[in-house]
Motif scaffolding. Structure first.
Motif, mmCIF file in Angstrom:
data_model
loop_
_atom_site.group_PDB
_atom_site.id
_atom_site.type_symbol
_atom_site.label_atom_id
_atom_site.label_comp_id
_atom_site.label_asym_id
_atom_site.label_seq_id
_atom_site.Cartn_x
_atom_site.Cartn_y
_atom_site.Cartn_z
ATOM 1 N N ARG A 1 0.836 -1.214 0.000
ATOM 2 C CA ARG A 1 0.000 0.000 0.000
ATOM 3 C C ARG A 1 0.865 1.256 0.000
ATOM 4 N NH1 ARG A 1 -1.379 3.177 4.194
ATOM 5 N NH2 ARG A 1 -3.265 4.488 3.997
ATOM 6 N N ALA A 2 1.894 1.267 0.869
ATOM 7 C CA ALA A 2 2.772 2.432 0.955
ATOM 8 C C ALA A 2 3.529 2.641 -0.350
ATOM 9 C CB ALA A 2 3.748 2.271 2.123
ATOM 10 N N TRP A 3 3.981 1.553 -0.979
ATOM 11 C CA TRP A 3 4.721 1.676 -2.242
ATOM 12 C C TRP A 3 3.816 2.215 -3.345
ATOM 13 C CZ3 TRP A 3 4.581 -0.125 -7.244
ATOM 14 C CH2 TRP A 3 5.752 0.058 -7.998
ATOM 15 N N LEU A 4 2.589 1.717 -3.412
ATOM 16 C CA LEU A 4 1.647 2.195 -4.425
ATOM 17 C C LEU A 4 1.336 3.683 -4.235
ATOM 18 C CD1 LEU A 4 -0.845 -0.820 -4.557
ATOM 19 C CD2 LEU A 4 0.811 -0.173 -6.317
ATOM 20 N N LEU A 5 1.223 4.107 -2.993
ATOM 21 C CA LEU A 5 0.927 5.517 -2.714
ATOM 22 C C LEU A 5 2.067 6.437 -3.131
ATOM 23 C CD1 LEU A 5 -0.795 5.249 0.796
ATOM 24 C CD2 LEU A 5 -1.872 5.934 -1.365
ATOM 25 N N ARG A 6 3.294 5.910 -3.173
ATOM 26 C CA ARG A 6 4.449 6.731 -3.548
ATOM 27 C C ARG A 6 4.602 6.884 -5.060
ATOM 28 N NH1 ARG A 6 7.229 3.580 0.398
ATOM 29 N NH2 ARG A 6 8.355 2.500 -1.279
ATOM 30 N N VAL B 1 -4.657 0.364 -2.684
ATOM 31 C CA VAL B 1 -4.128 1.719 -2.588
ATOM 32 C C VAL B 1 -5.102 2.679 -1.903
ATOM 33 C CG1 VAL B 1 -4.987 2.532 -4.815
ATOM 34 C CG2 VAL B 1 -2.835 3.461 -3.892
ATOM 35 N N TYR B 2 -6.394 2.366 -1.920
ATOM 36 C CA TYR B 2 -7.392 3.252 -1.336
ATOM 37 C C TYR B 2 -7.789 2.855 0.088
ATOM 38 C CZ TYR B 2 -7.914 5.175 -6.023
ATOM 39 O OH TYR B 2 -7.672 5.772 -7.235
ATOM 40 N N LEU B 3 -7.171 1.828 0.622
ATOM 41 C CA LEU B 3 -7.460 1.447 2.005
ATOM 42 C C LEU B 3 -6.899 2.483 2.964
ATOM 43 C CD1 LEU B 3 -6.553 -2.366 1.947
ATOM 44 C CD2 LEU B 3 -8.846 -1.375 1.947
ATOM 45 N N THR B 4 -7.631 2.751 4.020
ATOM 46 C CA THR B 4 -7.085 3.624 5.062
ATOM 47 C C THR B 4 -6.226 2.788 6.002
ATOM 48 O OG1 THR B 4 -8.955 3.280 6.571
ATOM 49 C CG2 THR B 4 -9.145 5.060 4.949
ATOM 50 N N GLU B 5 -5.314 3.454 6.677
ATOM 51 C CA GLU B 5 -4.435 2.743 7.606
ATOM 52 C C GLU B 5 -5.238 2.119 8.740
ATOM 53 O OE1 GLU B 5 -0.486 3.745 10.279
ATOM 54 O OE2 GLU B 5 -0.857 4.839 8.412
ATOM 55 N N GLU B 6 -6.322 2.789 9.150
ATOM 56 C CA GLU B 6 -7.157 2.253 10.229
ATOM 57 C C GLU B 6 -7.832 0.958 9.792
ATOM 58 O OE1 GLU B 6 -7.120 5.357 9.230
ATOM 59 O OE2 GLU B 6 -6.196 6.309 10.982
ATOM 60 N N GLU B 7 -8.262 0.895 8.524
ATOM 61 C CA GLU B 7 -8.901 -0.327 8.024
ATOM 62 C C GLU B 7 -7.910 -1.485 8.010
ATOM 63 O OE1 GLU B 7 -12.360 0.939 4.896
ATOM 64 O OE2 GLU B 7 -10.296 1.316 4.275
ATOM 65 N N VAL B 8 -6.700 -1.211 7.585
ATOM 66 C CA VAL B 8 -5.687 -2.274 7.519
ATOM 67 C C VAL B 8 -5.323 -2.746 8.924
ATOM 68 C CG1 VAL B 8 -3.350 -2.853 6.803
ATOM 69 C CG2 VAL B 8 -4.777 -1.429 5.333
ATOM 70 N N LEU B 9 -5.047 -1.790 9.810
ATOM 71 C CA LEU B 9 -4.649 -2.165 11.166
ATOM 72 C C LEU B 9 -5.786 -2.859 11.897
ATOM 73 C CD1 LEU B 9 -2.665 1.028 12.246
ATOM 74 C CD2 LEU B 9 -1.755 -1.188 11.529
ATOM 75 N N GLY B 10 -7.027 -2.500 11.559
ATOM 76 C CA GLY B 10 -8.169 -3.141 12.208
ATOM 77 C C GLY B 10 -8.314 -4.598 11.837
ATOM 78 N N SER B 11 -7.722 -5.003 10.706
ATOM 79 C CA SER B 11 -7.826 -6.394 10.272
ATOM 80 C C SER B 11 -6.586 -7.203 10.612
ATOM 81 C CB SER B 11 -8.056 -6.454 8.759
ATOM 82 O OG SER B 11 -6.941 -5.917 8.061
ATOM 83 N N CYS B 12 -5.642 -6.563 11.296
ATOM 84 C CA CYS B 12 -4.413 -7.281 11.646
ATOM 85 C C CYS B 12 -4.728 -8.398 12.626
ATOM 86 C CB CYS B 12 -3.381 -6.333 12.263
ATOM 87 S SG CYS B 12 -2.692 -5.172 11.069
ATOM 88 N N TYR B 13 -4.008 -9.486 12.476
ATOM 89 C CA TYR B 13 -4.195 -10.633 13.355
ATOM 90 C C TYR B 13 -2.835 -10.995 13.923
ATOM 91 C CZ TYR B 13 -5.781 -15.148 15.063
ATOM 92 O OH TYR B 13 -6.102 -16.214 15.866
ATOM 93 N N TYR B 14 -2.686 -10.808 15.220
ATOM 94 C CA TYR B 14 -1.391 -11.020 15.853
ATOM 95 C C TYR B 14 -1.318 -12.409 16.479
ATOM 96 C CZ TYR B 14 -0.997 -5.975 15.370
ATOM 97 O OH TYR B 14 -0.945 -4.718 14.866
ATOM 98 N N TRP B 15 -0.325 -13.165 16.065
ATOM 99 C CA TRP B 15 -0.202 -14.530 16.578
ATOM 100 C C TRP B 15 0.060 -14.553 18.067
ATOM 101 C CZ3 TRP B 15 4.267 -15.731 19.077
ATOM 102 C CH2 TRP B 15 5.362 -14.900 18.841
ATOM 103 N N TYR B 16 0.739 -13.500 18.590
ATOM 104 C CA TYR B 16 1.074 -13.534 20.002
ATOM 105 C C TYR B 16 -0.147 -13.299 20.887
ATOM 106 C CZ TYR B 16 1.764 -8.564 18.782
ATOM 107 O OH TYR B 16 1.643 -7.303 18.280
#
Length: 207
Positions: A96-101, A126-141
């Motif tokens: 996402r960050a690379w596409l935005l650049r 590329v149109y995802l917000t950072e909050e949307e991405v972080l909200g879907s994160c799944y942490y193994w720990y």
């Protein structure tokens, strides 16, 4: 002096030598085609020739791109990434960050759609917000912490059960000891009384 100049020229030529074509890909000049090779995020080549101007990665099995994979491709003018099952969790942040650049004239973001999670399926990365991405994160720990807490709870329950069992056993042992002591004292008293009676009887008989 001439030898030194030749050495510098050789080093310079060697430094400009392009990297070999990645395995399982085909190269034509500065064009690198790695499309339709069933590449996954783990089997994708770790680097591409520095002079690459066109890179085709479409129609593979890519869920994410390794961090930094495209950072050194300064001559890159075109890249195709469509036809991959992109997973839009924390792992997609680099892509996402690379596409935005990239310049607005580039259309490299076209067809780069999320396949997972379901609530983001079909969305352009590329149109995802950072909050949307972080909200879907799944942490193994998180699972590890939950499993640790569960194990700790089971351990405490087992320890408490063993402690209760020991207390019950000690109380039962104490009760049995008292009972055995009482029986022993009664037996001793009865024996003393019997011997006393026998002595009295013998004494009376002798008189």
């Amino acid at each position: 002096m001439t030898g030194l100049l030749l050495l510098c020229l050789l080093i310079s030529c060697g430094g400009q030598r392009s990297s070999p074509c990645p395995d399982r890909c085909s190269c034509d000049g500065s064009q690198v085609d790695c499309s339709s090779r069933s590449f996954t995020s783990s089997s994708l080549p770790t680097s591409f020739p520095a002079g690459t101007t066109e890179l085709h990665l479409h129609n593979n099995l890519l869920a994410t791109l390794p961090n930094g994979l495209l950072d050194n491709l300064n001559s890159l003018r075109s890249i195709s990434l469509h036809g991959n099952p992109w997973v839009c969790d924390c792992g997609v942040l680099y892509l996402r960050a690379w596409l935005l650049r990239q310049p607005a004239s580039h259309v490299s973001h076209l067809g780069v759609n999320c396949s997972y999670p379901p609530d983001l399926s079909g969305r352009l990365v590329v149109y995802l917000t950072e909050e949307e991405v972080l909200g879907s994160c799944y942490y193994w720990y998180c699972d590890l912490a939950l499993a640790s807490q569960l194990c700790l709870f089971v351990f405490v329950v087992v320890q408490a059960t063993l402690l209760i069992a020991v207390i019950v056993f000690l109380r039962k042992f104490e009760r049995l000891s008292k009972e055995a002591r009482r029986i022993s004292e009664e037996s001793f008293t009865a024996g003393e009384g019997l011997r006393e009676n026998e002595y009295t009887t013998l004494k009376d008989s002798s008189i």
